[in-house]
Design a protein around this motif. Sequence first.
Motif, PDB file in Angstrom:
ATOM      1  N   ASN A   1       5.835   3.494  -5.133  1.00  0.00           N
ATOM      2  CA  ASN A   1       6.127   3.399  -3.709  1.00  0.00           C
ATOM      3  C   ASN A   1       7.600   3.647  -3.417  1.00  0.00           C
ATOM      4  OD1 ASN A   1       4.890   3.202  -1.259  1.00  0.00           O
ATOM      5  ND2 ASN A   1       4.451   1.018  -1.373  1.00  0.00           N
TER       6      ASN A   1
ATOM      7  N   ARG B   1       1.513   9.162  -1.428  1.00  0.00           N
ATOM      8  CA  ARG B   1       0.990   8.857  -0.101  1.00  0.00           C
ATOM      9  C   ARG B   1      -0.532   8.765  -0.111  1.00  0.00           C
ATOM     10  NH1 ARG B   1      -0.604  11.914   4.513  1.00  0.00           N
ATOM     11  NH2 ARG B   1      -0.116  10.832   6.477  1.00  0.00           N
ATOM     12  N   HIS B   2      -1.039   7.643   0.403  1.00  0.00           N
ATOM     13  CA  HIS B   2      -2.455   7.365   0.615  1.00  0.00           C
ATOM     14  C   HIS B   2      -3.272   7.257  -0.676  1.00  0.00           C
ATOM     15  CE1 HIS B   2      -2.462   8.696   5.121  1.00  0.00           C
ATOM     16  NE2 HIS B   2      -1.555   7.764   4.835  1.00  0.00           N
ATOM     17  N   GLN B   3      -2.612   7.085  -1.817  1.00  0.00           N
ATOM     18  CA  GLN B   3      -3.341   6.715  -3.016  1.00  0.00           C
ATOM     19  C   GLN B   3      -3.723   5.235  -2.937  1.00  0.00           C
ATOM     20  OE1 GLN B   3      -1.368   7.863  -6.650  1.00  0.00           O
ATOM     21  NE2 GLN B   3      -1.060   9.984  -5.992  1.00  0.00           N
TER      22      GLN B   3
ATOM     23  N   SER C   1      -6.726   0.382  -0.135  1.00  0.00           N
ATOM     24  CA  SER C   1      -6.612   1.770   0.308  1.00  0.00           C
ATOM     25  C   SER C   1      -6.133   1.796   1.751  1.00  0.00           C
ATOM     26  CB  SER C   1      -7.970   2.478   0.201  1.00  0.00           C
ATOM     27  OG  SER C   1      -8.875   1.938   1.164  1.00  0.00           O
ATOM     28  N   ILE C   2      -5.755   2.967   2.209  1.00  0.00           N
ATOM     29  CA  ILE C   2      -5.343   3.123   3.605  1.00  0.00           C
ATOM     30  C   ILE C   2      -6.496   2.725   4.536  1.00  0.00           C
ATOM     31  CG2 ILE C   2      -4.805   4.854   5.370  1.00  0.00           C
ATOM     32  CD1 ILE C   2      -2.389   4.043   3.794  1.00  0.00           C
TER      33      ILE C   2
ATOM     34  N   LYS D   1      -1.365   5.740  11.549  1.00  0.00           N
ATOM     35  CA  LYS D   1      -0.053   5.649  10.917  1.00  0.00           C
ATOM     36  C   LYS D   1       0.696   4.416  11.407  1.00  0.00           C
ATOM     37  CE  LYS D   1       4.195   8.180   9.932  1.00  0.00           C
ATOM     38  NZ  LYS D   1       4.955   9.462  10.103  1.00  0.00           N
TER      39      LYS D   1
ATOM     40  N   HIS E   1       0.844  -1.189   0.000  1.00  0.00           N
ATOM     41  CA  HIS E   1       0.000   0.000   0.000  1.00  0.00           C
ATOM     42  C   HIS E   1       0.882   1.243   0.000  1.00  0.00           C
ATOM     43  CE1 HIS E   1       0.949  -0.411   4.315  1.00  0.00           C
ATOM     44  NE2 HIS E   1       0.698   0.889   4.416  1.00  0.00           N
TER      45      HIS E   1
ATOM     46  N   SER F   1      -0.317   1.473   9.425  1.00  0.00           N
ATOM     47  CA  SER F   1       0.367   1.458   8.131  1.00  0.00           C
ATOM     48  C   SER F   1       1.779   0.906   8.271  1.00  0.00           C
ATOM     49  CB  SER F   1       0.408   2.880   7.551  1.00  0.00           C
ATOM     50  OG  SER F   1       1.062   2.906   6.308  1.00  0.00           O
TER      51      SER F   1
ATOM     52  N   GLY G   1       1.771   4.030   1.837  1.00  0.00           N
ATOM     53  CA  GLY G   1       1.729   4.663   3.149  1.00  0.00           C
ATOM     54  C   GLY G   1       2.464   5.980   3.224  1.00  0.00           C
TER      55      GLY G   1
END
Length: 439
Positions: free
Chosen positions: A360, A33-35, A408-409, A96, A18, A99, A20
């Motif tokens: 990433n 980040r967070h896509q 997703s996050i 967080k 993911h 993650s 993060g």
Amino acid sequence: MTSACEVNFDGLLGPTHHFGGLSAGNLASLSHRHQVSSPRQAALEGLAKMRRVANMGVAQAILPPQRRPHWECLSECGFTGERHEVIKQVAKQKPKLLSVAYSAAAMWAANAATVSPSADTTDGRVHLTPANLRTMPHRRIEAAPTTRMLREIFADSRYFVVHDPLPDAANFSDEGAANHTRFCQRHADRGVEMFVYGREGEADDAEGRFPARQTRLAAEWISQQHQLWPQRTVLAQQSRRAIDAGVFHNDVIAVGNTSVHLVHEHAFADQASVLQELNEKFGGELTTLEISEAELPLEEAVRTYFFNSQLLSTGETMTLVCPAECERSDAARKLIERLLAETNPIAQCEFVDVRQSMRNGGGPACLRLRVVLTDKELAAIPPAILWTPKLHQRLSDWIETHYRERLSIADLADPRLADEVEESLDELGRILGNKRLIA
């Protein structure tokens, strides 16, 4: 005459891949980040790259994903109890941290360890030091599982020594083979090993834009415990300019293979002295291809990950395996065309799509750990992890069955994800015939 080959151990991308945005200094990681990620696509891309490399005649193996979430990390932070409830509590109170615990960054096997082949060591064994990765919390949790896994793979003490990671202290920060390059005439010959560090000690980079991750003390410690000859060891410091441009590891700004060193002009502090020492200690025909800022600006080198290409010996010449982003960059594409047209050992270039990994923060070279092995050493590792068309198909089917198409996050808060991961890795252990390989 002893023969040896380079084996590329690729990290198999895990089911919790993911975005993060956890890696300070890694611009690709931060910008995505967070896509929403695609673990399935990521793993299949990595597997396809392994097949491409294997089809070039280069020995290929896999390093399995680590179990996630990392329950010990959550427990150390005070979250204990029934596992589904732990995930719900962490998601609510410290998202967080969740993650971090679900990080699949162990897929970047270039950070797994530093490896010295038996030709370079005074005791004639392959030495491996797992990286402590202490600079980033989401990578730090990999050290112990990686050590267990490497000791399972390289278990025969006649041929291998797997050391403990360096002490978990700022002065010993170690990022593995991403800051290590070996040069030689042939893989079986005694080589020159170059260790690249970003800082001398604990806090001498405080004024920089991004942290310098590797320390000189870590490099010195590893070279000594690997029993390397000082006259065939080079220590080089990264340039602060490169680090602040997003070059968090040396393999983002330089790549070497046998007698070729492809390097940006701003890779090292006091670069002229570093290259001179490397040439003198190599003692032969070292081909240094120094790329200028004018031809490929640092910003474009980081954006395209040109230097994070794999440089592979394929027959009498070398092949550059570049991320597809290089093909779409005018500067990188023209540079590749020039290198192929000139007289040097690089004769071919292939572009690979590892888009999920790139978003990433890791290109083709990040995904593999290079290990030079003699025939006897190669025969001493578990054959189940060596790439074959049959294993490729079984892994592809396994990924299609067990990996989510989208993650997703917010999905990390779903307790069912932990169950899915546990089930999938148990099945992978059965495919490989050894559950102890799943650390």
